[in-house]
Write a protein that holds these residues in place. Structure first.
Motif, PDB file in Angstrom:
ATOM      1  N   PHE A 192      75.399   9.103  15.770  1.00 41.16           N
ATOM      2  CA  PHE A 192      74.088   9.165  15.123  1.00 41.16           C
ATOM      3  C   PHE A 192      73.406   7.800  15.179  1.00 41.16           C
ATOM      4  O   PHE A 192      72.186   7.724  15.374  1.00 41.16           O
ATOM      5  N   THR A 193      74.167   6.734  15.011  1.00 41.88           N
ATOM      6  CA  THR A 193      73.594   5.393  15.162  1.00 41.88           C
ATOM      7  C   THR A 193      72.946   5.256  16.529  1.00 41.88           C
ATOM      8  O   THR A 193      71.835   4.711  16.661  1.00 41.88           O
ATOM      9  N   GLY A 194      73.603   5.766  17.548  1.00 36.48           N
ATOM     10  CA  GLY A 194      73.055   5.719  18.896  1.00 36.48           C
ATOM     11  C   GLY A 194      71.771   6.505  19.034  1.00 36.48           C
ATOM     12  O   GLY A 194      70.831   6.062  19.715  1.00 36.48           O
ATOM     13  N   ARG A 195      71.697   7.661  18.385  1.00 33.41           N
ATOM     14  CA  ARG A 195      70.474   8.462  18.466  1.00 33.41           C
ATOM     15  C   ARG A 195      69.300   7.740  17.815  1.00 33.41           C
ATOM     16  O   ARG A 195      68.169   7.813  18.307  1.00 33.41           O
ATOM     17  N   LEU A 196      69.555   7.055  16.701  1.00 30.94           N
ATOM     18  CA  LEU A 196      68.491   6.281  16.053  1.00 30.94           C
ATOM     19  C   LEU A 196      67.984   5.170  16.972  1.00 30.94           C
ATOM     20  O   LEU A 196      66.774   4.952  17.105  1.00 30.94           O
ATOM     21  N   LYS A 197      68.901   4.481  17.622  1.00 31.25           N
ATOM     22  CA  LYS A 197      68.507   3.404  18.538  1.00 31.25           C
ATOM     23  C   LYS A 197      67.768   3.961  19.746  1.00 31.25           C
ATOM     24  O   LYS A 197      66.799   3.358  20.232  1.00 31.25           O
ATOM     25  N   ASP A 198      68.206   5.125  20.239  1.00 33.70           N
ATOM     26  CA  ASP A 198      67.541   5.753  21.379  1.00 33.70           C
ATOM     27  C   ASP A 198      66.095   6.122  21.052  1.00 33.70           C
ATOM     28  O   ASP A 198      65.264   6.248  21.968  1.00 33.70           O
ATOM     29  N   ALA A 199      65.796   6.323  19.748  1.00 31.00           N
ATOM     30  CA  ALA A 199      64.434   6.657  19.327  1.00 31.00           C
ATOM     31  C   ALA A 199      63.549   5.419  19.213  1.00 31.00           C
ATOM     32  O   ALA A 199      62.391   5.521  18.796  1.00 31.00           O
ATOM     33  N   GLY A 200      64.094   4.256  19.606  1.00 28.13           N
ATOM     34  CA  GLY A 200      63.304   3.028  19.562  1.00 28.13           C
ATOM     35  C   GLY A 200      63.240   2.391  18.194  1.00 28.13           C
ATOM     36  O   GLY A 200      62.356   1.561  17.932  1.00 28.13           O
ATOM     37  N   LEU A 201      64.171   2.745  17.319  1.00 27.35           N
ATOM     38  CA  LEU A 201      64.206   2.183  15.973  1.00 27.35           C
ATOM     39  C   LEU A 201      65.179   1.009  15.916  1.00 27.35           C
ATOM     40  O   LEU A 201      66.199   0.994  16.605  1.00 27.35           O
ATOM     41  N   ASP A 202      64.846   0.019  15.102  1.00 22.25           N
ATOM     42  CA  ASP A 202      65.744  -1.099  14.857  1.00 22.25           C
ATOM     43  C   ASP A 202      66.680  -0.708  13.714  1.00 22.25           C
ATOM     44  O   ASP A 202      66.223  -0.446  12.598  1.00 22.25           O
ATOM     45  N   VAL A 203      67.973  -0.657  13.983  1.00 20.30           N
ATOM     46  CA  VAL A 203      68.929  -0.013  13.082  1.00 20.30           C
ATOM     47  C   VAL A 203      69.851  -1.034  12.425  1.00 20.30           C
ATOM     48  O   VAL A 203      70.422  -1.909  13.080  1.00 20.30           O
ATOM     49  N   ASP A 204      69.993  -0.900  11.111  1.00 24.00           N
ATOM     50  CA  ASP A 204      70.951  -1.669  10.325  1.00 24.00           C
ATOM     51  C   ASP A 204      71.818  -0.658   9.576  1.00 24.00           C
ATOM     52  O   ASP A 204      71.295   0.190   8.841  1.00 24.00           O
ATOM     53  N   VAL A 205      73.131  -0.708   9.760  1.00 20.18           N
ATOM     54  CA  VAL A 205      74.054   0.223   9.112  1.00 20.18           C
ATOM     55  C   VAL A 205      74.785  -0.519   8.004  1.00 20.18           C
ATOM     56  O   VAL A 205      75.411  -1.550   8.240  1.00 20.18           O
TER      57      VAL A 205
END
Length: 228
Positions: A192-205
């Motif tokens: 799911f982290t990967g899907r968020l990044k694939d959407a062009g979002l900057d991700v912090d978990v």
């Protein structure tokens, strides 16, 4: 050992049944046979709002919360807003949840349901996201999702679509530039982290304990910022 007492039940549209249980001074909402949430482990749901607000730079943010539950995230969001500004909209699909908030859980609810900065709408959160994308309503500075135990959509048939690439893109497009999509989960999910990044979002978990003072199970919150 204190007995568990069933207080009320409710049916989730397109899903399983919910049961409100009292256990001494604590309350639990069960999803079928599984514990969905309870008053002993509310800290991470409060942190969903607190940590999101820390990431916002707008002075009076407009926020959307998916799922009322016991109101932990809603109350924390209202507490973090300016006294005379900002807005928190909550999407809840089970009417009985609000009956519980005004009845056996009223001591938890306080005056939040009467707060003019807050609004609880009986609707699917995906519909409110669509309204913002389509321009029917203003976009949000933050979208906080706590409608499931994570991106596996266990609570209600159809919730899985929220966590697909299409669902993530819709939530991204419902945000203002710089807005934050925050998603609570009982467990990590690297795909799911990967899907968020694939959407062009900057991700912090972030990993957050379920109870304060570094106690209880570890929960996961994704904070995904829309660029711009």
């Amino acid at each position: 050992m204190l007995p568990r007492e069933e207080i009320a039940t409710a049916q989730i549209p397109g899903g399983d049944s919910l049961t409100l249980i009292s256990h001494g001074r604590d309350f639990i909402i069960m999803l079928g046979r599984d514990e969905l949430m309870g008053t002993r482990m509310q800290f991470s749901e409060e942190q969903l709002a607190v940590l999101t607000l820390e990431r916002l730079s707008v002075p009076a943010p407009r926020m959307l919360i998916g799922g009322y539950g016991m109101g932990f995230t809603f109350r924390a969001a209202l507490a973090g807003l300016p006294e005379t500004g900002g807005e928190v909209v909550v999407a809840e699909v089970v009417p009985e949840i609000l009956d519980w908030a005004k009845g056996p859980l009223a001591h938890l609810t306080g005056g939040t349901l009467d707060d003019p900065r807050g609004q609880v709408v009986l609707a699917d959160v995906a519909a409110l996201v669509d309204d913002a994308v389509d321009g029917t309503t203003p976009r949000y500075d933050a979208i906080l999702m706590d409608v499931d135990n994570g991106p596996d959509g266990i609570v209600r048939d159809g919730n899985e679509r929220l966590y697909t690439r299409t669902g993530i893109a819709r939530m991204r497009d419902a945000l203002n530039p710089g807005g934050v999509l925050a998603i609570w989960s009982a467990a990590p999910d690297h795909k799911f982290t990967g899907r968020l990044k694939d959407a062009g979002l900057d991700v912090d978990v972030r990993t957050v304990r379920a109870r304060p003072n570094n106690k209880g199970p570890h929960h996961t919150i994704w904070f995904a910022r829309r660029r711009g």
